[in-house]
Write an enzyme that holds these catalytic residues in place. Structure first.
Site, short mmCIF file in Angstrom:
data_model
loop_
_atom_site.label_atom_id
_atom_site.label_comp_id
_atom_site.label_asym_id
_atom_site.label_seq_id
_atom_site.Cartn_x
_atom_site.Cartn_y
_atom_site.Cartn_z
N GLY A 192 -9.04 116.53 118.72
CA GLY A 192 -9.70 117.34 117.70
C GLY A 192 -8.98 118.66 117.47
O GLY A 192 -8.36 119.21 118.38
N GLY B 282 -10.72 120.98 115.13
CA GLY B 282 -11.68 121.81 114.41
C GLY B 282 -12.14 123.03 115.17
O GLY B 282 -12.49 124.04 114.57
N GLU B 283 -12.19 122.96 116.47
CA GLU B 283 -12.84 124.05 117.22
C GLU B 283 -11.88 124.84 118.10
O GLU B 283 -12.13 126.00 118.40
CB GLU B 283 -13.97 123.50 118.10
CG GLU B 283 -14.59 122.28 117.50
CD GLU B 283 -16.10 122.17 117.48
OE1 GLU B 283 -16.80 123.11 117.84
OE2 GLU B 283 -16.56 121.10 117.07
N ILE C 172 -0.71 115.07 114.92
CA ILE C 172 -1.25 115.85 113.81
C ILE C 172 -1.20 114.98 112.56
O ILE C 172 -0.14 114.50 112.15
CB ILE C 172 -0.44 117.15 113.63
CG1 ILE C 172 -0.65 118.07 114.85
CG2 ILE C 172 -0.85 117.88 112.35
CD1 ILE C 172 -2.09 118.46 115.13
N LEU C 173 -2.34 114.75 111.95
CA LEU C 173 -2.41 113.86 110.79
C LEU C 173 -1.82 114.51 109.55
O LEU C 173 -1.24 113.84 108.70
CB LEU C 173 -3.86 113.45 110.52
CG LEU C 173 -4.54 112.63 111.62
CD1 LEU C 173 -6.00 112.37 111.28
CD2 LEU C 173 -3.81 111.30 111.82
N ALA D 105 -11.74 113.22 113.13
CA ALA D 105 -10.42 112.59 112.95
C ALA D 105 -10.25 111.45 113.95
O ALA D 105 -9.81 110.35 113.59
CB ALA D 105 -9.31 113.61 113.11
N PHE E 95 -19.57 124.09 110.47
CA PHE E 95 -19.39 124.85 111.72
C PHE E 95 -20.52 124.67 112.72
O PHE E 95 -20.68 125.48 113.62
CB PHE E 95 -19.18 126.34 111.42
CG PHE E 95 -18.20 126.60 110.32
CD1 PHE E 95 -16.86 126.31 110.50
CD2 PHE E 95 -18.60 127.11 109.10
CE1 PHE E 95 -15.94 126.53 109.48
CE2 PHE E 95 -17.69 127.32 108.08
CZ PHE E 95 -16.35 127.03 108.27
MO1 MOS Z 1 -19.20 121.86 115.57
S1 MOS Z 1 -20.03 123.57 116.36
O1 MOS Z 1 -19.62 120.72 116.76
O2 MOS Z 1 -19.98 121.61 114.08
#
Ligand code: MOS
Length: 730
Positions: free
Chosen positions: A694, A696-697, A621-622, A502, A232
């Site tokens: 991406g 993740g965020e 989407i993978l 990814a 994170f």
């Molecule tokens: Mo993320 S906050 O770029 O690990």
């Protein structure tokens, strides 16, 4: 694309649930000893004296390192990017609370821990600067290559002349990362060579940083990170403990393990800085934005720089002719902040999307309608098209699944069983980043394939999705393909941050798989013994480890046949993939829509998030299963940001008062109710060869605002200062 996109179970799942997955602290090395850091108990000052006699007298204690006897390391100034200034026992200065001041090394962890409590440190402490009003404020040179300030048109004039306006201050607190796995490093010297088993989001970045600190060549360091229990952002930079483990191992000539305690997670490993954000919006009678002003001040340390770029999304999210965004930093006597999931976007979207909600109420427009009226068809900050943008579809699907049309139109107008009910929504967006990455793919004569890249799996699914991408490119069955990562002996890959893994590594793995397959086909076409001899590559298709003629699938042969006939054990493809000019021609972002329903107790002020709905468009989407988990984690963290997370500092001493999970609240299962996630299909031909953005965020972006907006809808109380603690609603 057959294998890409399938909701494959995590390939590393069995290893994790059976405990065979090795995390950084779990490597067993002969002669391993244990290190525990002693950290400062003042917010600023100098070490007057350190008495280590009692600690050294303890059975099993090997040494205690302090600034008086620690091996030399370079306390290099931060070079920007992921590099941080590392106080590693080289001087007597205490720059912040919980800075390392000694390192105890012992035969057992218990002895090291106990001896650490016997190190007596006396300080000459001075009053720390802890308030924004007292700190030196300055303008950073740039934000990751972008100018810190941006202006177009006449935002002040347009604000003054506006029919409707909002002009408020929004604040977000210091928040600390609490991944399940704390930071951990094992350092093992073999002569002049150093192996680090380190919990890091970037094995190559860690290698570079430690090499600089120890002033040794990069290739004398080997970094291994097989599994991470979450990152994170806090594990996106090498912090003092990594260098300290290496210095300790050097001093005692044994491998040293250094694992941070939970309270030490609130010390030297970064945090989201406090932000104070002025957000002003102006609109005409139709609800069209005429002006946006977003001025952010965030904290940095007295000795290093980190910018929480909260204004970046404001530059591009809505179509507005007049705009100003500014970023300022204020120096405080605290540790250096760092990336924390969607750094900038999460804090900035709280301000922007709360202000949009306030404007909606002033104009009398539905908050979703206000956003649609200001939809940006192209990137207004760069005046270039988006590579793809499916935000309208996100709004539509999210609103429908949520039942947005049933929203209480007036604040504090609905209650159920004595609880006030409110609906809120917000927009989410996150830029699509990509860096150079490399991978290699080896097809073996036994019918298996080994594909490697020096990337990381933060728990996000890298092992799984890259196995899928590799299988697709190799045209081999998924269970014959083995993907490995987390080792600096593998081809180089970027740090796993900025939701770029990814896109970056996926493109490299795809290219490496294609390269290996193409090489193998070339062998077959040139081989008189092959049924494909003399054909053109374009006539041939590949599937399930076999080449065949497109026109007549009966004519063909297996990969293994080719390798055996050639007497080869394997064939290998290597590829480097990097972004090109497309990043200048197109603005690349993932988008989403967040909806929340809250129940507020009017007597206690407690907020329960009854349900959240998120709809996200992030390119291809993978793996729908791991993707959903990512969004779910992000939205849950948004709930946490909205209601709970808040690092408290004693402003007189600069000491953190909430450095444990008793006082630093994060949600538990009982806080998280119905979560509904929609993955909006989106094709993007420009972002990268595999079309992924991406994920993740983006899940955290806008979620705190959606909840704050729902709280306003429920109660009529606008909370502009996170978290939304009960006392703010009474
Ligand atoms: Mo993320 S906050 O770029 O690990």
């Amino acid at each position: 694309m057959k294998l890409i996109g399938t909701p494959l179970d995590r390939i590393d799942g069995p290893a994790k649930v059976t405990g065979t997955a090795r995390y950084s602290a779990e490597f067993v090395l002969p002669g391993l000893v244990h290190a525990v850091m002693v950290t400062s108990t003042v917010g600023k000052g100098r070490i007057a004296s350190i008495d280590t006699r009692s600690a050294l007298a303890e059975q099993g204690v090997i040494t205690v390192l302090t600034h008086r006897n620690a091996p030399h390391a370079k306390q290099a100034k931060s070079g920007g990017g992921v590099d941080r200034y590392l106080p590693v026992l080289q001087d007597d200065l205490v720059r912040y609370d919980r800075q390392p001041v000694a390192l105890v090394i012992a035969e057992t962890f218990e002895a090291a821990l106990d001896a650490a409590s016997r190190v007596v440190v006396r300080y000459d402490s001075t009053a720390p600067v802890t308030r924004f009003a007292n700190g030196e404020t300055y303008t950073p040179k740039d934000i990751m290559g972008e100018p810190p300030d941006l202006q177009r048109g006449d935002p002040d004039g347009a604000l003054k002349a506006a029919r409707f306006a909002v002009d408020e201050i929004y604040t977000t607190p210091v928040e600390h990362h609490n991944p399940l796995e704390p930071h951990a490093t094992i350092a093992d010297w073999n002569g002049t060579r150093l192996t680090l088993y380190d919990a890091t989001q970037g094995i190559f970045a860690t290698r570079k940083r430690v090499a600089e600190a120890l002033e040794i060549p990069v290739d004398s360091i080997h970094v291994i990170t097989e599994f991470l229990g979450g990152g994170f952002g806090c594990k996106g930079s090498a912090w003092p403990h990594v260098v300290l483990a290496a210095l300790g191992a050097k001093a005692v000539k044994r491998p040293v393990k250094l694992v941070l305690t939970r309270p030490q997670m609130f010390g030297s490993v970064g945090y989201r800085p406090r932000t104070v954000q002025r957000l002003a919006l102006a609109a005409d009678g139709d609800g069209k934005l005429t002006s946006t002003i977003h001025e952010t001040t965030s904290q940095t340390s007295s000795f290093d720089e980190f910018i929480e770029p909260s204004t970046m999304i404001t530059r591009m999210l809505y179509a507005v002719p007049n705009l100003r965004t500014t970023q300022r930093l204020v120096r405080l006597d605290a540790a250096t902040p760092t990336f924390m999931r969607a750094p900038g976007e999460s804090s900035g979207s709280f301000a922007l999307e709360s202000a949009m909600d306030e404007l909606a109420y002033r104009t009398g427009l539905d908050p979703l309608e206000l956003r649609l009226r200001n939809y940006a068809e192209k990137d207004p900050s760069k005046d270039i098209p988006f590579s793809s943008k499916s935000l309208r579809e996100c709004y539509r699907v999210g609103a429908e699944r949520f039942g947005w049309s049933n929203r209480p139109k007036q604040p504090r107008s609905r209650s159920e069983n004595g609880m006030l009910v409110g609906y809120g929504m917000a927009t989410a967006t996150y830029p699509t980043h990509r860096s150079a990455a490399a991978a290699s793919a080896r097809i073996a004569s036994d019918g298996s394939a080994q594909v490697v890249s020096g990337t990381q799996d933060l728990g996000t699914g890298s092992y799984t999705v890259f196995t899928q991408v590799a299988s697709e490119a190799l045209a081999m069955p998924i269970d014959s393909v083995h993907f490995d990562l987390g080792n600096t002996n593998f081809p180089s890959a970027p740090a796993s941050g900025g939701s770029q893994t990814a896109a970056s590594v996926g493109s490299a793995v795809y290219a490496a798989g294609n390269a290996a397959r193409a090489k193998l086909l070339e062998l077959a076409l040139a081989d008189e013994g092959s049924p494909l001899h003399g054909r053109r590559a374009s006539e041939v298709v590949a599937a399930d480890g076999r080449f065949s003629l497109r026109a007549n699938p009966a004519i063909g042969e297996r990969y293994t046949d080719i390798l055996r006939r050639q007497g080869l054990d394997h064939i290998e493809g290597y590829a480097e993939a990097k972004p090109g000019s497309e990043q200048k021609e197109y603005s690349m972002h993932a988008f989403g829509a967040q909806f929340a329903e809250v129940r507020v107790d009017p007597e206690l002020g407690t907020v329960r998030v009854e349900r959240m709905v998120g709809a996200f468009a992030s390119g291809r989407i993978l793996n729908a299963k791991t993707a959903r988990s990512q969004y779910l984690g992000g939205m849950t963290w948004g709930l946490s940001m909205a209601l709970f997370e808040d690092t408290r500092t004693d402003l007189r001493t600069g000491r953190i008062m909430s450095a444990n999970l008793e006082k630093y609240l994060v949600p538990v299962n009982a806080d998280v109710h119905r979560m509904d996630i929609s993955l909006i299909e989106e094709e993007d031909a420009y972002v990268n060869p595999i079309g992924v953005k991406g994920i993740g965020e983006i899940g955290i972006v806008g979620s705190a605002a959606a909840i704050a907006n729902a709280v306003f809808n429920a109660t009529g109380v606008r909370v502009r200062d996170l978290p939304i603690a009960p006392e703010k609603l009474l």
